[in-house]
Design a protein around this motif. Sequence first.
Motif, short mmCIF file in Angstrom:
data_model
loop_
_atom_site.label_atom_id
_atom_site.label_comp_id
_atom_site.label_asym_id
_atom_site.label_seq_id
_atom_site.Cartn_x
_atom_site.Cartn_y
_atom_site.Cartn_z
N ASP A 96 0.83 -1.21 0.00
CA ASP A 96 0.00 0.00 0.00
C ASP A 96 0.87 1.26 0.00
N ALA A 97 1.96 1.22 0.77
CA ALA A 97 2.87 2.37 0.82
C ALA A 97 3.46 2.66 -0.56
N VAL A 98 3.83 1.61 -1.27
CA VAL A 98 4.40 1.78 -2.61
C VAL A 98 3.36 2.37 -3.56
N ASP A 99 2.12 1.87 -3.49
CA ASP A 99 1.05 2.41 -4.33
C ASP A 99 0.86 3.90 -4.08
N LEU A 100 0.94 4.29 -2.81
CA LEU A 100 0.75 5.70 -2.46
C LEU A 100 1.90 6.55 -2.97
N ILE A 101 3.12 6.09 -2.78
CA ILE A 101 4.30 6.87 -3.16
C ILE A 101 4.43 6.97 -4.68
N ARG A 102 3.99 5.95 -5.39
CA ARG A 102 4.08 5.99 -6.86
C ARG A 102 3.30 7.16 -7.46
N GLU A 103 2.27 7.62 -6.76
CA GLU A 103 1.43 8.69 -7.27
C GLU A 103 2.12 10.05 -7.19
N MET A 104 3.28 10.11 -6.54
CA MET A 104 3.96 11.39 -6.32
C MET A 104 5.17 11.53 -7.23
N ASP A 105 5.63 12.77 -7.37
CA ASP A 105 6.81 12.99 -8.20
C ASP A 105 8.07 12.52 -7.47
N GLU A 106 9.17 12.46 -8.18
CA GLU A 106 10.40 11.88 -7.63
C GLU A 106 10.91 12.65 -6.42
N GLU A 107 10.81 13.96 -6.46
CA GLU A 107 11.30 14.78 -5.33
C GLU A 107 10.50 14.50 -4.07
N ALA A 108 9.18 14.42 -4.21
CA ALA A 108 8.33 14.13 -3.05
C ALA A 108 8.59 12.73 -2.52
N GLN A 109 8.83 11.77 -3.42
CA GLN A 109 9.13 10.40 -3.00
C GLN A 109 10.38 10.37 -2.12
N GLU A 110 11.43 11.05 -2.55
CA GLU A 110 12.68 11.04 -1.79
C GLU A 110 12.50 11.69 -0.42
N GLU A 111 11.73 12.77 -0.36
CA GLU A 111 11.52 13.46 0.91
C GLU A 111 10.72 12.59 1.88
N ILE A 112 9.68 11.93 1.36
CA ILE A 112 8.86 11.06 2.22
C ILE A 112 9.70 9.91 2.75
N LEU A 113 10.49 9.29 1.90
CA LEU A 113 11.33 8.16 2.32
C LEU A 113 12.33 8.58 3.39
N SER A 114 12.81 9.82 3.31
CA SER A 114 13.79 10.30 4.29
C SER A 114 13.16 10.49 5.68
N HIS A 115 11.83 10.63 5.73
CA HIS A 115 11.14 10.86 7.01
C HIS A 115 10.61 9.57 7.64
#
Length: 448
Positions: A96-115
């Motif tokens: 589910d987390a991957v499905d959610l993150i896929r909907e975002m751009d690359e910059e947002a993905q990296e920021e979310i993963l860092s948190h």
Amino acid sequence: MEKFTPEYIQNFQQIILNDDKEKAKELLKELHPADIAELYQVLNLDEAEYIYLLLDGEKAADVLMELDDDDRKKMLKQLPNEVIAKQFIDYMDTDDAVDLIREMDEEAQEEILSHIDDVDQAGDIVDLLKYDEDTAGGLMGTEMVVVNENWSMPECLKQMRQQAEHMDEIYYVYVVDDDFRLQGVFPLKKMITHPSVSKIKHVMRKDPVSVKTDTPIDEVALTFEKYDLVAVPVIDSIGRLVGRITVDDIMDEVREQSERDYQLASGLSQDVESDDTIFMQTKARLPWLLIGMFGGITNSVILGNFEAGFITNPAMALFIPLIGGTGGNVGIQSSAIVVQGLANGTLEMKNAGKQLLKELGVALINACMISLLVFVYNWFLLGNVSTTISVSLSLFTVVIFASIFGTLVPMTLERFKIDPAIATGPFITITNDIIGMLIYMSISFALM
């Protein structure tokens, strides 16, 4: 839903208006996340945000994944990436987390993963993002109970309890060797019937059904259907267990694929919902309408070149809708059967020749029956021999052509890795209209 009557909704809105958080929490506690997501559809944005803030982390994450794509995107846009990571991702399964993150751009993905606080979870998400979303690897999750084939029963039970603490559901217990290669499935019944067994490998069920990370989703769905599974393990190229796919995940994908195919077959160039904006709906619907318009213009040009024939024999014009409509219907029937066979696995490309011969046999019977009935009708009502023969012969030829064309097109698209559902829509109808008119006009003027 029946529970969301106008009275129920009005009562809920009044509770929100009165800022009665305890009463609102009590009502929300009784609702399934899917029901709360449905409730969102009838509340305004402020009311939806109010009740969303009352949900605990795990339920809030479940509700978020139950929302429609557009509603979820709107909500995520209003939240900081750190909040998304800590209040949603932390409570989600990796799939589910991957499905959610896929909907975002690359910059947002990296920021979310860092948190994300859980380094292991973040690492699993990064690994899953590397897989194509239309394959088993892109759909799988990493939450599963895994035991070693050489463990004793007491050690196995101890490990199972520890692993199960952080899981919502346990479908199967997978057995691996020392290199983490999948060896079997440990039936939970064995814990009761063989409590003193020396090693798990002596009671496990060997050679379980599995899929590889690069297996297309439609093949995964067929595996679930064929073996009546509720979950299937996913292995890499050398047989190591890397994840699992559950039946609820594959059912969501099958439903979405069915919706896409239905819309594609209906002449929609992209996914569209009834509540989408006018611009989005127009963008999805206009391309095929324009193609249909050019098809109609092409037909008018064809008919214009045979204008003299209509003056000589006006009765010819009466059968233009019959020729075009019959060709379109036959083509859609043939292509629909092929597309369905390709989708459910009953038709394979290696059997294309056999399917074509079968379709040709059906087409010959249909063509003979249709052309014979029209011949009898025209013979007694028109009395025009030339028109009677030309219409019947044209219908016979058009049915044969439409059947073959409707069979070959989806098979060709499948071979070139293009969605064959395209063949069941306007493409077949427009093409058969044009070819049908050419056949009808050519035969009619040849006989004249």
